[in-house]
Design an enzyme around this catalytic site. Sequence first.
Site, PDB file in Angstrom:
ATOM      1  N   HIS A 211       0.707  -1.175   0.277  1.00 53.37           N
ATOM      2  CA  HIS A 211      -0.072  -0.006  -0.291  1.00 53.37           C
ATOM      3  C   HIS A 211       0.866   1.458   0.465  1.00 53.37           C
ATOM      4  O   HIS A 211       1.736   1.554   0.987  1.00 53.37           O
ATOM      5  CB  HIS A 211      -0.978  -0.247   1.605  1.00 53.37           C
ATOM      6  CG  HIS A 211      -1.595   0.916   0.741  1.00 53.37           C
ATOM      7  ND1 HIS A 211      -1.716   2.630   1.459  1.00 53.37           N
ATOM      8  CD2 HIS A 211      -3.481   0.644   0.217  1.00 53.37           C
ATOM      9  CE1 HIS A 211      -2.862   3.010   0.873  1.00 53.37           C
ATOM     10  NE2 HIS A 211      -4.249   2.599   1.101  1.00 53.37           N
TER      11      HIS A 211
ATOM     12  N   ASP B 266      -7.953  -5.427   0.567  1.00 54.87           N
ATOM     13  CA  ASP B 266      -8.199  -6.191  -0.913  1.00 54.87           C
ATOM     14  C   ASP B 266      -7.881  -7.867  -0.676  1.00 54.87           C
ATOM     15  O   ASP B 266      -8.375  -8.262  -1.873  1.00 54.87           O
ATOM     16  CB  ASP B 266      -8.282  -5.035  -2.417  1.00 54.87           C
ATOM     17  CG  ASP B 266      -8.881  -4.199  -2.453  1.00 54.87           C
ATOM     18  OD1 ASP B 266      -9.684  -3.994  -2.782  1.00 54.87           O
ATOM     19  OD2 ASP B 266      -7.844  -3.069  -2.623  1.00 54.87           O
TER      20      ASP B 266
HETATM   21  N1  CMC Z   1       4.248  -8.022  -4.248  1.00 58.21           N
HETATM   22  C1  CMC Z   1       5.533  -7.260  -4.243  1.00 58.21           C
HETATM   23  N2  CMC Z   1       6.450  -6.615  -4.383  1.00 58.21           N
HETATM   24  C2  CMC Z   1       5.906  -5.702  -4.427  1.00 58.21           C
HETATM   25  C3  CMC Z   1       4.162  -5.833  -3.857  1.00 58.21           C
HETATM   26  C4  CMC Z   1       3.910  -6.797  -3.493  1.00 58.21           C
HETATM   27  N3  CMC Z   1       2.259  -6.851  -3.608  1.00 58.21           N
HETATM   28  N4  CMC Z   1       3.696  -4.312  -3.731  1.00 58.21           N
HETATM   29  C5  CMC Z   1       5.161  -3.508  -4.352  1.00 58.21           C
HETATM   30  N5  CMC Z   1       5.758  -4.419  -4.431  1.00 58.21           N
HETATM   31  C6  CMC Z   1       7.678  -4.062  -4.344  1.00 58.21           C
HETATM   32  C7  CMC Z   1       7.207  -3.764  -5.992  1.00 58.21           C
HETATM   33  O1  CMC Z   1       7.906  -4.543  -6.731  1.00 58.21           O
HETATM   34  C8  CMC Z   1       9.199  -1.750  -5.403  1.00 58.21           C
HETATM   35  O2  CMC Z   1      10.307  -3.235  -5.384  1.00 58.21           O
HETATM   36  P1  CMC Z   1      11.436  -2.431  -5.782  1.00 58.21           P
HETATM   37  O3  CMC Z   1      11.350  -1.942  -5.748  1.00 58.21           O
HETATM   38  O4  CMC Z   1      12.781  -4.085  -5.862  1.00 58.21           O
HETATM   39  O5  CMC Z   1      11.163  -2.491  -7.768  1.00 58.21           O
HETATM   40  C9  CMC Z   1       8.117  -1.942  -4.141  1.00 58.21           C
HETATM   41  O6  CMC Z   1       7.966  -3.330  -3.636  1.00 58.21           O
HETATM   42  C10 CMC Z   1       7.890  -0.459  -4.586  1.00 58.21           C
HETATM   43  O7  CMC Z   1       6.562  -0.300  -5.128  1.00 58.21           O
HETATM   44  P2  CMC Z   1       5.521   0.489  -5.423  1.00 58.21           P
HETATM   45  O8  CMC Z   1       4.870   0.004  -6.227  1.00 58.21           O
HETATM   46  O9  CMC Z   1       6.647   2.559  -6.298  1.00 58.21           O
HETATM   47  O10 CMC Z   1       4.766   1.372  -4.330  1.00 58.21           O
HETATM   48  P3  CMC Z   1       3.588   1.346  -4.052  1.00 58.21           P
HETATM   49  O11 CMC Z   1       3.610   2.123  -2.593  1.00 58.21           O
HETATM   50  O12 CMC Z   1       3.144   2.578  -4.853  1.00 58.21           O
HETATM   51  O13 CMC Z   1       2.626   0.188  -4.291  1.00 58.21           O
HETATM   52  C11 CMC Z   1       0.635  -0.200  -5.245  1.00 58.21           C
HETATM   53  C12 CMC Z   1       1.807   0.613  -3.878  1.00 58.21           C
HETATM   54  C13 CMC Z   1      -0.704  -0.897  -3.364  1.00 58.21           C
HETATM   55  C14 CMC Z   1       0.590   0.308  -5.411  1.00 58.21           C
HETATM   56  C15 CMC Z   1       2.094  -1.571  -4.826  1.00 58.21           C
HETATM   57  O14 CMC Z   1       2.033  -2.523  -3.181  1.00 58.21           O
HETATM   58  C16 CMC Z   1       0.431  -3.049  -5.438  1.00 58.21           C
HETATM   59  O15 CMC Z   1       0.623  -3.332  -6.753  1.00 58.21           O
HETATM   60  N6  CMC Z   1       0.224  -3.913  -4.453  1.00 58.21           N
HETATM   61  C17 CMC Z   1      -0.340  -4.813  -5.640  1.00 58.21           C
HETATM   62  C18 CMC Z   1      -2.290  -4.503  -5.772  1.00 58.21           C
HETATM   63  C19 CMC Z   1      -2.941  -4.220  -4.830  1.00 58.21           C
HETATM   64  O16 CMC Z   1      -2.884  -4.840  -3.804  1.00 58.21           O
HETATM   65  N7  CMC Z   1      -3.190  -2.911  -4.803  1.00 58.21           N
HETATM   66  C20 CMC Z   1      -4.376  -2.849  -3.853  1.00 58.21           C
HETATM   67  C21 CMC Z   1      -4.357  -1.781  -2.742  1.00 58.21           C
HETATM   68  S1  CMC Z   1      -5.260  -1.060  -1.709  1.00 58.21           S
HETATM   69  C22 CMC Z   1      -6.310  -0.622  -2.294  1.00 58.21           C
HETATM   70  C23 CMC Z   1      -6.437   0.931  -1.400  1.00 58.21           C
HETATM   71  O17 CMC Z   1      -6.533   0.838  -0.319  1.00 58.21           O
HETATM   72  O18 CMC Z   1      -8.619   0.661  -1.525  1.00 58.21           O
END
Ligand code: CMC
Length: 380
Positions: free
Chosen positions: A261, A316
């Site tokens: 998140h 989720d």
């Molecule tokens: N599984 C594995 N690795 C992950 C994941 C995950 N679910 N989420 C982030 N990472 C890693 C990502 O690969 C990256 O690694 P590296 O630095 O080695 O490239 C690092 O963590 C940072 O990722 P980011 O996308 O820059 O981080 P973010 O804070 O923007 O990500 C997110 C937030 C929700 C987009 C992401 O965690 C994700 O894609 N999660 C899976 C989809 C999901 O479950 N979404 C629901 C979000 S909650 C909805 C709500 O609150 O309403």
Amino acid sequence: MTEDVVVHKGLEGIYVTESSLSYIDGLAGKVYVRGYDLTELAMKSSYEEVAYLLIYGKLPNKREYYNWVEAISKNYGIEEGMKKILREIPRWNSPLDVLKYSLLTIGLWDKEQNRLDKDALYDKIVNILGKTPTILAAWYRISNDLDIIEPRDDLNYAANFLYMVRGEHVEEDAKALDTDLILHIEHGMNASAFAGLVTISTLSDIYSAVTSAINTLKGPLHGGAAGAALKQFREIGSPENAEKYVEEKLSRKERIMGFGHRVYKTYDPRAKVLKEMLMKMDLKGEAKNLFEIALRVEEICMERLCKTKRICPNVDFYAGILYVHLGFPIEYGPAIFALSRIGGWIAHILEYLESPRLIRPRHKYVGPIGLKYVPLEERE
Ligand code: CMC
């Protein structure tokens, strides 16, 4: 020629307004709505009460509460014209797409849809809140070749919705959905809430603003994660396959859906409530199997992602399993999200209207200037 300005792509880190609606403490894993712990509200309150709290800034007294619930339930019914439109929509459309067009359409029956003064807005809010579940349930029935079930005004928002979908009222299921709707109702200045504010900042109308929010929820980066998590559990198939699946995904640098998140750097408190609720429920068949898979995935990923990288379960991760238990196909996830978030969007829109200012950012121009226009007939 480039201007010497800093571009904040995705508006990351930009504060666009002040708000007293909600506060997320991402490190402590807490979320507060108007100062109240959302997880406590999810367990003790009702969707209508939390919507009132968000919209009016305080918990209602008994009289205010019953008047509010009655005003919403009086608006449960949808016009025959609306039903006709729903029947004409091609069945391949997603529930969320149907909902977004329908909400804009119900505004067409409101002769005063452009009024933004307080008295008029009250009628519009209860109109939108009352009709949203009915539209979604009617679409469920129509798209499954079933007769539309008329609403029951003795049932609350969640219970009435489930009743109109399934034709029966089961208290435990209605309470579970109510809890889920409360957990999703509001979550800060997310993309859909912001889209609603952009629209209302032009002093457009509330139907348009809510529809802008739904349009924005549609994308897989916002409203689609519960379905993606469910798809992942289905791919895994059984708890024994979870470890191999997770290891392979992570080694390919792919993401575990329902984990991570932008704001929470610990276990999302909303996921905790859903998990504990599902633990206590008498899950059967596919929902039971999916839940067992999810528990195993969580166990593995707590070590691999949460404890080490602060990538932890989000709301989720478990929400989709509840929807399966309630009998919804996977594509209903985003629409049920909208059914809940609509209360939050309305609260954001009304809060912004208290002191509106046109949202009008700028872009940094990086193209050419001063080009000479050549008439079409003289061009190669
Ligand atoms: N599984 C594995 N690795 C992950 C994941 C995950 N679910 N989420 C982030 N990472 C890693 C990502 O690969 C990256 O690694 P590296 O630095 O080695 O490239 C690092 O963590 C940072 O990722 P980011 O996308 O820059 O981080 P973010 O804070 O923007 O990500 C997110 C937030 C929700 C987009 C992401 O965690 C994700 O894609 N999660 C899976 C989809 C999901 O479950 N979404 C629901 C979000 S909650 C909805 C709500 O609150 O309403």
